[in-house]
Design an enzyme around this catalytic site. Structure first.
Site, PDB file in Angstrom:
ATOM      1  N   ASN A   8     102.818 -55.255  -1.744  1.00  0.00           N
ATOM      2  CA  ASN A   8     103.699 -54.085  -1.804  1.00  0.00           C
ATOM      3  C   ASN A   8     103.264 -53.032  -2.817  1.00  0.00           C
ATOM      4  O   ASN A   8     103.815 -51.938  -2.841  1.00  0.00           O
ATOM      5  CB  ASN A   8     105.141 -54.519  -2.088  1.00  0.00           C
ATOM      6  CG  ASN A   8     105.711 -55.354  -0.956  1.00  0.00           C
ATOM      7  OD1 ASN A   8     105.074 -55.562   0.072  1.00  0.00           O
ATOM      8  ND2 ASN A   8     106.918 -55.837  -1.143  1.00  0.00           N
TER       9      ASN A   8
ATOM     10  N   ASN B 284     104.626 -52.664   4.255  1.00  0.00           N
ATOM     11  CA  ASN B 284     104.883 -52.265   2.866  1.00  0.00           C
ATOM     12  C   ASN B 284     103.618 -51.949   2.080  1.00  0.00           C
ATOM     13  O   ASN B 284     103.626 -51.064   1.220  1.00  0.00           O
ATOM     14  CB  ASN B 284     105.710 -53.331   2.144  1.00  0.00           C
ATOM     15  CG  ASN B 284     107.147 -53.335   2.616  1.00  0.00           C
ATOM     16  OD1 ASN B 284     107.670 -52.310   3.050  1.00  0.00           O
ATOM     17  ND2 ASN B 284     107.792 -54.484   2.559  1.00  0.00           N
TER      18      ASN B 284
ATOM     19  N   HIS C 268      99.425 -62.462   6.244  1.00  0.00           N
ATOM     20  CA  HIS C 268      99.396 -61.230   5.445  1.00  0.00           C
ATOM     21  C   HIS C 268      98.032 -61.014   4.778  1.00  0.00           C
ATOM     22  O   HIS C 268      97.742 -59.907   4.341  1.00  0.00           O
ATOM     23  CB  HIS C 268     100.485 -61.296   4.368  1.00  0.00           C
ATOM     24  CG  HIS C 268     101.408 -60.115   4.323  1.00  0.00           C
ATOM     25  ND1 HIS C 268     101.425 -59.097   5.251  1.00  0.00           N
ATOM     26  CD2 HIS C 268     102.378 -59.793   3.429  1.00  0.00           C
ATOM     27  CE1 HIS C 268     102.349 -58.211   4.930  1.00  0.00           C
ATOM     28  NE2 HIS C 268     102.940 -58.604   3.830  1.00  0.00           N
TER      29      HIS C 268
ATOM     30  N   ASP D  57      97.093 -56.510   8.318  1.00  0.00           N
ATOM     31  CA  ASP D  57      97.764 -57.231   9.397  1.00  0.00           C
ATOM     32  C   ASP D  57      98.807 -56.348  10.069  1.00  0.00           C
ATOM     33  O   ASP D  57      99.384 -55.460   9.438  1.00  0.00           O
ATOM     34  CB  ASP D  57      98.441 -58.489   8.835  1.00  0.00           C
ATOM     35  CG  ASP D  57      99.493 -58.162   7.785  1.00  0.00           C
ATOM     36  OD1 ASP D  57     100.694 -58.311   8.079  1.00  0.00           O
ATOM     37  OD2 ASP D  57      99.129 -57.741   6.665  1.00  0.00           O
TER      38      ASP D  57
END
Length: 184
Positions: free
Chosen positions: A66, A112, A19, A91
């Site tokens: 997020n 997200n 991530h 990513d």
């Protein structure tokens, strides 16, 4: 002027995770452009510099993935920058490991961090560079928050360099040129 944001999660425990590949690209860009991404501003670690007559702002949002839109929204509004000069690097689990894709605009693809950015900027009309992290073998959260396997590191290191080169190409030659050069 360009604002270039690489998405990731803050904290040592997330360093080197799938991530955080956006952060890795920002670090590579900072190295190539002779910048330091150390100042805290816009809920981000920020680096400021110039390249080929363009002011460049590098961002590593510190809001957690997020909520990435909060950081980018603050920077875009502060600099009054047009969205075509905002580049987001992140990513993508739907791309093969090490592949990169450049797009002028588009949906979040279920990411997200991108959902947050699109919602707060109220637009999908900004360039992005996606780096493939491969499809999850296990659950998605474990995959994106997991570190790269030893066998994957060479491929991802090459992709990070390629993605940084792609961002530089966008600045120098425009997104169409970069798309035709780097989208394989």
């Amino acid at each position: 002027m360009y604002v270039i944001a690489g998405l990731g999660n803050p904290g040592r425990e997330y360093e080197g995770t799938r991530h955080n590949v956006g952060f890795m690209v920002i670090d590579e860009l900072a190295k190539k452009l002779g910048m330091n991404v150390t100042k805290l501003k816009f809920k981000s670690l920020v680096g400021e510099g110039n390249f080929k007559g363009e002011k460049i702002i590098l961002l590593k949002p510190q809001t957690f993935m997020n909520s990435s839109g909060e950081a980018l929204y603050d920077a875009v509004n502060f600099y009054k920058i047009p969205l075509e000069n905002v580049i987001v690097i992140y990513d993508d689990k739907d791309l093969d490991l090490g592949k990169i894709r450049i797009r002028k605009k588009g949906s979040s693809g279920g990411h997200n961090g991108m959902n947050s950015i699109i919602y707060l900027l109220n637009s999908e009309e900004f360039p992005r560079v996606r780096i493939g992290i491969g499809k999850p073998q296990k659950d998605l959260v474990s995959h994106v928050l997991g570190k790269f396997e030893e066998s994957e590191k060479k491929l991802i290191d090459e992709a990070v360099i390629k993605a940084a080169d792609a961002v530089i190409d966008i600045i120098e030659n425009g997104i169409e040129h970069a798309m035709s050069k780097f989208n394989g």
